[in-house]
Design an enzyme around this catalytic site. Structure first.
Site, PDB file in Angstrom:
ATOM      1  N   LYS A 102       0.827  -1.209   0.000  1.00  0.00           N
ATOM      2  CA  LYS A 102       0.000   0.000   0.000  1.00  0.00           C
ATOM      3  C   LYS A 102       0.864   1.262   0.000  1.00  0.00           C
ATOM      4  CE  LYS A 102      -3.507   2.809   0.996  1.00  0.00           C
ATOM      5  NZ  LYS A 102      -4.404   3.328  -0.045  1.00  0.00           N
TER       6      LYS A 102
ATOM      7  N   LYS B 178       1.308  12.501   4.866  1.00  0.00           N
ATOM      8  CA  LYS B 178       1.547  11.436   5.845  1.00  0.00           C
ATOM      9  C   LYS B 178       1.967  10.148   5.162  1.00  0.00           C
ATOM     10  CE  LYS B 178      -1.689   8.878   6.845  1.00  0.00           C
ATOM     11  NZ  LYS B 178      -2.232   7.570   6.391  1.00  0.00           N
TER      12      LYS B 178
END
Length: 298
Positions: free
Chosen positions: A170, A239
């Site tokens: 991911k 992030k």
């Protein structure tokens, strides 16, 4: 395998949409979110606490902002590990640190329970249509038990390997997404300032070597003023890039291309676009390039 009820913690942009699809597929969802109205909006039964979810369901999904929040929910005082039962499965759909995921999974294993990492791709639009791609890591038997739920939210499920492998995949995918979005935004602002027809520019890019997800799926809408609101924000994109850099540091791999998206999405946040969809990075770049917009209306 028949599943009647699952728990779901985190009913935001992605978790809420996944919950709606699961409920539509005939599985009851006992849901918890800091926004108490979220469960009602997405068709879930409202839980009073995460403890209630752990006590009343055998399968629990998480969709939370980052590893800091995940660790608090899982390992904090009164967290999920305090109430986990043997055989119970927690499937983490968040974007998280693979190292943190592996550590948490080991703690679940000590209690004869399972922690599965299931990274998701496709954004809010795919979540709405139950067309996500899942990249999954963890115990094969536990993943098998999750398949009926996965089938209600995903078009493609790819087994990546042991614990942490799903979240690793991911992060790698999200970094490429960040690079292509930021770079395409820059190119489109340049195209606008050069006086090019942006629809024709996209036609060129999508028939040429510059093609990417942003040129195919984002900018055909953005050039007409539709930013596809509701997806990943610039703060969350930043992030994700930071998590990618942490991962590469752990692996001992040089990260030579992270500065571009870090600068782009950092700029977007600094200019007030941090809490809206990351596609607005094109407006941030436009702002410092002469107040350029790709479309006539703002």
């Amino acid at each position: 395998m028949s599943i009647d009820t699952i728990g779901f913690i985190g009913l935001g942009n992605m978790g809420g949409r996944m919950t709606r699809c699961i409920v539509a597929g005939g599985i009851e969802v006992l849901g918890f979110d800091m926004d108490e109205s979220a469960a009602d909006r997405f068709g879930a039964v409202r839980a009073s606490s995460t403890r209630q979810i752990m006590e009343q369901t055998d399968i629990v999904f998480l969709s939370l902002p980052d590893s800091t929040v995940i660790e608090k929910v899982v390992e904090g005082e009164g967290g999920l590990l305090s109430h986990v039962r043997a055989g119970q499965i927690v499937a983490d759909m968040s974007t998280a640190s693979a190292a943190s995921t592996r550590r948490i999974a080991a703690k679940f294993s000590e209690k004869s329970a399972f922690y599965v990492d299931a990274g998701i791709s496709g954004g809010a639009a795919a979540a709405e249509k139950a067309a996500l791609t899942l990249m999954v890591g963890g115990d094969a038997g536990a993943i098998g038990r999750l398949e009926p739920v996965f089938a209600l939210i995903a078009r493609k499920v790819i087994l990546m390997g042991e614990s942490g492998a799903g979240h690793t995949a991911k992060l790698l995918n999200n970094f490429l997404n960040a690079v292509s979005l930021a770079a395409t935004a820059e190119v489109m602002v340049a195209g606008r300032k050069a006086g090019l027809d942006l629809h024709r520019l996209l036609e060129v890019l999508n028939a040429s070597s510059g093609v990417n997800f942003a040129t195919l799926n984002r900018f055909p809408k953005i050039v007409d003023g539709d930013y596809l609101e509701g997806g990943l924000t610039s703060k969350l994109m930043t992030k994700d890039v930071l998590l990618y850099c942490d991962l590469l540091h752990e692996l001992g791999v040089a990260s030579l291309n992270a500065s571009g998206p870090m600068a782009s999405f950092g700029l977007a946040t600094a200019l007030g676009y941090g809490d809206v969809i990351s596609n607005r990075v094109v407006d941030a770049i436009g702002d410092i390039s002469g107040k350029v917009r790709l479309h006539e209306k703002d």
